[in-house]
Design an enzyme around this catalytic site. Structure first.
Site, PDB file in Angstrom:
ATOM      1  N   ASP A   1       1.909  39.952 -16.618  1.00 26.35           N
ATOM      2  CA  ASP A   1       1.057  38.761 -16.699  1.00 26.35           C
ATOM      3  C   ASP A   1       1.704  37.724 -17.608  1.00 26.35           C
ATOM      4  OD1 ASP A   1       0.591  39.856 -19.211  1.00 26.35           O
ATOM      5  OD2 ASP A   1      -1.519  40.304 -18.849  1.00 26.35           O
TER       6      ASP A   1
ATOM      7  N   MET B   1       1.655  43.811 -19.933  1.00 26.40           N
ATOM      8  CA  MET B   1       0.339  43.164 -19.864  1.00 26.40           C
ATOM      9  C   MET B   1      -0.141  42.888 -21.278  1.00 26.40           C
ATOM     10  SD  MET B   1      -2.279  44.631 -16.988  1.00 26.40           S
ATOM     11  CE  MET B   1      -2.261  46.314 -17.561  1.00 26.40           C
ATOM     12  N   HIS B   2      -0.668  41.675 -21.467  1.00 29.84           N
ATOM     13  CA  HIS B   2      -1.227  41.355 -22.782  1.00 29.84           C
ATOM     14  C   HIS B   2      -2.348  40.327 -22.726  1.00 29.84           C
ATOM     15  CE1 HIS B   2       1.537  37.979 -22.205  1.00 29.84           C
ATOM     16  NE2 HIS B   2       0.834  37.319 -23.112  1.00 29.84           N
ATOM     17  N   ARG B   3      -2.522  39.666 -21.579  1.00 26.02           N
ATOM     18  CA  ARG B   3      -3.511  38.588 -21.531  1.00 26.02           C
ATOM     19  C   ARG B   3      -4.932  39.148 -21.560  1.00 26.02           C
ATOM     20  NH1 ARG B   3      -1.049  33.827 -20.952  1.00 26.02           N
ATOM     21  NH2 ARG B   3       1.059  33.879 -20.112  1.00 26.02           N
TER      22      ARG B   3
ATOM     23  N   ARG C   1      -1.288  44.052 -29.223  1.00 27.18           N
ATOM     24  CA  ARG C   1      -2.726  43.807 -29.054  1.00 27.18           C
ATOM     25  C   ARG C   1      -3.338  44.732 -28.006  1.00 27.18           C
ATOM     26  NH1 ARG C   1      -5.398  40.882 -25.495  1.00 27.18           N
ATOM     27  NH2 ARG C   1      -6.640  39.873 -27.120  1.00 27.18           N
TER      28      ARG C   1
END
Length: 361
Positions: free
Chosen positions: A281, A208-210, A242
């Site tokens: 994602d 997940m990064h969005r 991030r």
């Protein structure tokens, strides 16, 4: 013929690798085609960048523009300023950009302003979601490109609807899959596989990064609770840079959650290839899981790769945490679709691209 190839972020490296190899093969058969590889430096973490050149047998870049860090506007500006100087110093017949990252858009703008032709690999894909920076990058790049290399008939249709003439569109397949198929027998077991006592088909890989999923603390905690509490399988999460800071601030933990550092290409895809399923994602991962036949649960409200759903193993469940458990229940009940492989995802896209360029230029 001189070509400048642009790579900037992790997804780019898997896409440019087969193009480099196809050019090298064309050179050996007497074709007058040369390339200069420009790394913008958009991803500067070693696991997100440098290791890919070694793993995928890509020659080191001719230049690294060093444009990592900063906001999207700052990074776009830095890439444009430095790439303009690069093109002044090293004129070329064609700039090839791949995918939809900041470097893709920024280098396309610079090239066109210097009256240099642009080819976009993975052109025409659309999520139709302008909250995604990538969608804006795609739209700008496709508005400027001279040649469009596509992964699907849907992408072809999107481009035709924009007024792109058919003689500029080349349906070649998927260079990401070229790389996957070329390396499927070279995948490397990561040390975490044994350290965590993982068993094939008995764990879930999470990425997940969005911003829609990770930037809002309450929602992220709710997602993670559903992802980890809906079953007893280990959840292995190679965490995006991030996302690391956010996780630490929220103190997110679960007994079956294993957070590990970012992985190289060969190790990550080994992990995916042996998994029960992937929750993600990402867009590119949905393509790889489709070809590997691994069930994929996508935490997004839209996708620019609909063929991974209509043909492949991917299902879009949105970003509502309440949708996670039903999807996992379906998976564990053995009711997930088997899926198939989209047309022309056969490992030969890069060869077709280079053949087209030779005939055109």
């Amino acid at each position: 013929m001189n070509i400048t190839l642009i790579a900037g972020a992790r997804p780019n490296f898997m896409k440019i690798a087969p193009i480099v190899h196809a050019i090298q093969k064309a050179q050996k058969t007497g074709n007058n085609i040369n390339y200069r590889l420009v790394h913008t430096g958009q991803h500067y973490d070693q696991k997100m960048s440098d290791t890919f050149f070694t793993e995928l047998n890509i020659p080191k870049p001719d230049i690294n523009l060093g444009c990592g860090g900063g906001s999207q506007a700052e990074q776009t500006a830095a890439i444009m300023i430095t790439f303009e100087k690069e093109l002044w110093a090293n004129p070329t017949d064609l700039v090839i950009v791949v995918g939809d990252v900041t470097s893709t858009m920024a280098c396309s703008i610079v090239a066109k302003k210097l009256n240099t032709k642009v080819a976009h690999v993975e052109a025409g894909i659309r999520s139709f979601d302008l909250t995604m920076p990538e969608e804006i990058n795609r739209m700008v790049t496709d508005a400027l490109a001279d040649y469009f290399f596509t992964t699907s008939e849907i992408a072809n249709t999107n481009l035709k609807n924009l007024g792109v003439s058919e003689d500029k569109i080349f349906f070649v397949g998927n260079v990401m899959i070229d790389t996957l198929l070329a390396n499927i027998n070279r995948l490397q077991k990561p040390v975490e596989y044994n350290d965590l006592n993982l068993q094939a088909g008995e764990y879930i890989v999470l990425t997940m990064h969005r911003p829609a999923n990770v930037d809002e603390g309450i929602k992220l905690k709710a997602l993670m609770h559903e992802i980890t509490s809906s079953h007893n399988l280990p959840v292995v999460f190679p965490i995006h840079p991030r996302t690391t800071k956010i996780f630490k601030e929220l103190n997110i933990e679960a007994e079956n959650l294993h957070i590990i550092p970012p992985m190289g290409y060969l190790e990550f895809n080994y992990l995916v290839n042996k998994a029960k399923a992937v929750i993600t994602d990402s867009g590119g991962i949905t393509e790889e899981t489709t070809v590997m036949g691994i069930p994929c649960i996508t935490l997004r409200n839209n996708t620019e790769r609909p063929e991974t759903i209509t043909i492949g193993t991917n299902e879009l469940i949105g970003t509502n945490p309440d949708a996670v458990k039903p999807a996992i229940d379906k998976l564990l009940a053995g009711k997930w679709k088997k899926g198939g492989i989209p047309k022309l995802w056969d490992g030969h896209a890069a060869k077709k691209i280079v053949n087209v360029l030779i005939s055109l230029l």
